[in-house]
Scaffold this motif. Structure first.
Motif, PDB file in Angstrom:
ATOM      1  N   ASP A  67       0.781  -0.845  -0.168  1.00  0.00           N
ATOM      2  CA  ASP A  67      -0.106   0.112  -0.115  1.00  0.00           C
ATOM      3  C   ASP A  67       0.954   1.061   0.151  1.00  0.00           C
ATOM      4  O   ASP A  67       0.981   2.408  -0.637  1.00  0.00           O
ATOM      5  CB  ASP A  67      -1.078   0.142   1.117  1.00  0.00           C
ATOM      6  CG  ASP A  67      -1.835  -1.056   1.085  1.00  0.00           C
ATOM      7  OD1 ASP A  67      -2.718  -1.309   0.107  1.00  0.00           O
ATOM      8  OD2 ASP A  67      -3.040  -1.487   2.433  1.00  0.00           O
ATOM      9  N   ASN A  70       1.891   2.080  -3.332  1.00  0.00           N
ATOM     10  CA  ASN A  70       1.291   1.820  -4.749  1.00  0.00           C
ATOM     11  C   ASN A  70       0.989   0.602  -5.823  1.00  0.00           C
ATOM     12  O   ASN A  70       1.071   0.951  -6.441  1.00  0.00           O
ATOM     13  CB  ASN A  70       0.961   3.358  -5.191  1.00  0.00           C
ATOM     14  CG  ASN A  70       1.145   4.574  -3.778  1.00  0.00           C
ATOM     15  OD1 ASN A  70      -0.469   4.324  -3.368  1.00  0.00           O
ATOM     16  ND2 ASN A  70       1.694   5.495  -4.068  1.00  0.00           N
ATOM     17  N   GLY A  72      -0.237  -2.041  -7.435  1.00  0.00           N
ATOM     18  CA  GLY A  72      -1.116  -2.206  -8.547  1.00  0.00           C
ATOM     19  C   GLY A  72      -0.671  -3.488  -9.724  1.00  0.00           C
ATOM     20  O   GLY A  72       0.444  -3.523  -9.929  1.00  0.00           O
ATOM     21  N   THR A  74      -1.419  -5.745 -13.797  1.00  0.00           N
ATOM     22  CA  THR A  74      -3.455  -6.231 -13.786  1.00  0.00           C
ATOM     23  C   THR A  74      -2.210  -7.547 -14.640  1.00  0.00           C
ATOM     24  O   THR A  74      -1.346  -7.230 -15.010  1.00  0.00           O
ATOM     25  CB  THR A  74      -3.371  -5.139 -15.785  1.00  0.00           C
ATOM     26  OG1 THR A  74      -3.829  -4.337 -14.931  1.00  0.00           O
ATOM     27  CG2 THR A  74      -4.437  -6.308 -16.467  1.00  0.00           C
ATOM     28  N   SER A  89       2.713  -1.303 -12.015  1.00  0.00           N
ATOM     29  CA  SER A  89       2.272  -0.200 -11.440  1.00  0.00           C
ATOM     30  C   SER A  89       2.296   0.777 -10.073  1.00  0.00           C
ATOM     31  O   SER A  89       2.508  -0.872  -9.073  1.00  0.00           O
ATOM     32  CB  SER A  89       0.967   0.606 -11.757  1.00  0.00           C
ATOM     33  OG  SER A  89      -0.703  -0.172 -10.245  1.00  0.00           O
ATOM     34  N   GLY A  90       2.936   1.499  -9.538  1.00  0.00           N
ATOM     35  CA  GLY A  90       3.478   1.643  -8.485  1.00  0.00           C
ATOM     36  C   GLY A  90       5.492   2.025  -7.895  1.00  0.00           C
ATOM     37  O   GLY A  90       5.846   2.204  -9.556  1.00  0.00           O
ATOM     38  N   LEU A 150       0.849  -8.530  -2.479  1.00  0.00           N
ATOM     39  CA  LEU A 150      -0.257  -8.964  -3.377  1.00  0.00           C
ATOM     40  C   LEU A 150      -1.086 -10.015  -2.537  1.00  0.00           C
ATOM     41  O   LEU A 150      -0.750 -10.906  -3.163  1.00  0.00           O
ATOM     42  CB  LEU A 150      -0.767  -8.001  -4.515  1.00  0.00           C
ATOM     43  CG  LEU A 150      -0.149  -6.595  -4.738  1.00  0.00           C
ATOM     44  CD1 LEU A 150      -0.226  -6.581  -6.200  1.00  0.00           C
ATOM     45  CD2 LEU A 150      -1.025  -5.871  -3.647  1.00  0.00           C
ATOM     46  N   GLU A 152      -5.667 -11.440  -3.461  1.00  0.00           N
ATOM     47  CA  GLU A 152      -7.104 -11.226  -3.778  1.00  0.00           C
ATOM     48  C   GLU A 152      -7.289 -12.107  -4.318  1.00  0.00           C
ATOM     49  O   GLU A 152      -6.370 -12.826  -4.523  1.00  0.00           O
ATOM     50  CB  GLU A 152      -7.477 -10.200  -4.938  1.00  0.00           C
ATOM     51  CG  GLU A 152      -6.507  -9.163  -4.353  1.00  0.00           C
ATOM     52  CD  GLU A 152      -6.243  -7.619  -5.250  1.00  0.00           C
ATOM     53  OE1 GLU A 152      -7.485  -7.470  -6.538  1.00  0.00           O
ATOM     54  OE2 GLU A 152      -6.302  -6.404  -5.575  1.00  0.00           O
ATOM     55  N   LYS A 163      -7.886  -6.830 -12.858  1.00  0.00           N
ATOM     56  CA  LYS A 163      -6.453  -5.559 -11.963  1.00  0.00           C
ATOM     57  C   LYS A 163      -6.631  -5.976 -10.031  1.00  0.00           C
ATOM     58  O   LYS A 163      -7.273  -7.092  -9.713  1.00  0.00           O
ATOM     59  CB  LYS A 163      -7.696  -4.519 -11.380  1.00  0.00           C
ATOM     60  CG  LYS A 163      -8.196  -4.076 -12.851  1.00  0.00           C
ATOM     61  CD  LYS A 163      -6.812  -2.492 -13.739  1.00  0.00           C
ATOM     62  CE  LYS A 163      -7.523  -2.551 -15.164  1.00  0.00           C
ATOM     63  NZ  LYS A 163      -6.972  -2.294 -15.302  1.00  0.00           N
ATOM     64  N   LEU A 164      -5.864  -5.979 -10.099  1.00  0.00           N
ATOM     65  CA  LEU A 164      -5.124  -5.665  -8.532  1.00  0.00           C
ATOM     66  C   LEU A 164      -4.375  -5.165  -8.239  1.00  0.00           C
ATOM     67  O   LEU A 164      -4.406  -4.135  -8.429  1.00  0.00           O
ATOM     68  CB  LEU A 164      -3.881  -7.436  -8.687  1.00  0.00           C
ATOM     69  CG  LEU A 164      -4.254  -8.519  -9.486  1.00  0.00           C
ATOM     70  CD1 LEU A 164      -2.834  -8.948  -9.759  1.00  0.00           C
ATOM     71  CD2 LEU A 164      -5.127  -9.698  -8.444  1.00  0.00           C
ATOM     72  N   GLY A 165      -4.931  -4.908  -6.786  1.00  0.00           N
ATOM     73  CA  GLY A 165      -4.335  -3.925  -5.513  1.00  0.00           C
ATOM     74  C   GLY A 165      -5.069  -2.696  -6.116  1.00  0.00           C
ATOM     75  O   GLY A 165      -4.683  -1.252  -5.662  1.00  0.00           O
ATOM     76  N   GLU A 166      -5.997  -2.214  -6.254  1.00  0.00           N
ATOM     77  CA  GLU A 166      -7.098  -1.406  -6.640  1.00  0.00           C
ATOM     78  C   GLU A 166      -8.292  -1.289  -5.479  1.00  0.00           C
ATOM     79  O   GLU A 166      -8.821  -2.434  -5.532  1.00  0.00           O
ATOM     80  CB  GLU A 166      -7.819  -0.837  -8.128  1.00  0.00           C
ATOM     81  CG  GLU A 166      -6.359  -0.717  -8.550  1.00  0.00           C
ATOM     82  CD  GLU A 166      -6.002  -0.826 -10.478  1.00  0.00           C
ATOM     83  OE1 GLU A 166      -7.321  -0.991 -11.112  1.00  0.00           O
ATOM     84  OE2 GLU A 166      -5.107  -0.832 -11.192  1.00  0.00           O
TER      85      GLU A 166
END
Length: 166
Positions: A67, A70, A72, A74, A89-90, A150, A152, A163-166
């Motif tokens: 977190d 940041n 995240g 795909t 991303s991040g 991450l 999920e 999508k992950l982490g969003e």
């Protein structure tokens, strides 16, 4: 008194064999169920709750780091060509990312895939077999000696991105 001529011996009667058959069937069924229970141990039961609790704290720390960075992404799986792609991303670009696809009920269906960087944001890995259905998706990376995570739950379908982490 006249002897009865139509009396059959017990082994020629229906009811003793019916009762013996029911008892035999229940013994065979009971032994079959016992054999199945012994051969297929429940893998969801944990013996040491203390170690599991420590692991949960470690997981929370790794998720908090994700977190903070940041993180995240795909994720897409292509069963036809046997490839996994993750666009990250991040603020982290690790040397490799570990992708764990965990089955909620069957440990034998769990898969671990190492993803290598293809370019700046894209990581790729190879699938050994087709993977579809409900899974826990765990992505592990490392930044400055600290590991981020991450985690999920998704239903994976070949060719579709998640999508992950969003």
């Amino acid at each position: 008194m006249q002897p009865e001529d139509n009396v059959l011996p017990w082994y020629k009667e229906f009811w003793p064999w019916f009762i013996i058959g029911m008892l035999s069937f229940s013994v065979v069924l009971g032994l079959s169920l016992l054999t199945i229970a012994i051969r297929n141990a429940d893998s969801l039961v944990v013996d040491n709750y203390y170690d599991v609790g420590k692991g949960i704290n470690t997981s929370l720390e790794r998720e908090q780091l994700a977190d903070q960075l940041n993180i995240g992404g795909t994720l897409s799986l292509d069963n036809d060509i046997g490839q996994v792609e993750l666009i990250v991303s991040g603020d982290s670009r690790p040397q490799q990312i570990v992708l764990n696809l965990i089955s909620p009920t069957q440990q034998a269906r769990d898969r671990r895939i190492i993803l290598q960087p293809a370019n700046n944001d894209l990581y790729r890995g190879l699938l050994q077999e087709d993977i579809e259905g409900r899974r826990f998706v765990e992505i592990l990376g490392e930044e400055d000696g600290a590991q981020w995570r991450l985690f999920e739950e998704h239903t994976l379908i070949s060719g579709q991105s998640i999508k992950l982490g969003e």
